[in-house]
Design an enzyme around this catalytic site. Sequence first.
Site: not given
Length: 262
Positions: A88, A90, A140, A153
Amino acid sequence: MQLEGKNVLITGGTRGIGKCMIQELVNGGVRHIAVIARDKQNLKQLSQDFEDVKFIRITGDVANIEVLREAAALIEDKWGHLDILINNAGIVSAGPLEDIQDEDLYDQVAVNITAVFLLTKYCIPLLKASKEAAILNISSGLGLLGMPFYAAYGSTKAAVRQFSDAMRRELAPFNISVTCSFPTATDTDMMEKFKGRVMDSPEFVAHRSIEGLLNKELHVIFGGEERLRENIMNFEAPKEFDKMVAQNYEDRKKASLGHKAV
């Protein structure tokens, strides 16, 4: 898959989506949870917030290989096996690529994807020792769509999707399922800059992500029908999607400036 009695390891579980996922796990009957996080005080707070849980608390940065090795070794020593791994943790540093600090580019790669590779690698023997195991990777929505000013990202999060698909196929013979979740804007500390924007709650994202893991869904995609249409357009008509993104280029650039959460 049921949660009750499972041994779980989660990274970045002291706040935001991660802490909400711990609440989901506890609600489902999980009482053994290992957590990797940088803030020692927040790790201690977990034991106060969830008094019935026996935590293995690992203080450290997931970008540190030794921290990841220690986590796997502790789980092997204390539990002997692992049932659920949740990658999880990030971080994000947005803006025009030429303006992002080199260290911030390296850190996003290290935390968002290299740590996922390594921790999964170290945990595979522990997961294989479980009768029924699962991996949940948090990507994401920007891992599905290449958007300006989030090149680094978004690329790391796209790698999480590719990694998830590959590992699902690699681990299938061992009864280990792999689910990848793709949150859109979520009301967490990472999105502090965007207060006032309509966003999903971390509770909702946590609930749907854990639900996806239990149902062995391949992908949990947030953002509703609009995001699904964008995904299709991006794949089938990328030049048309380019035109749509270009219509508010300057607004996107302005919004990305200062968006950094590490």
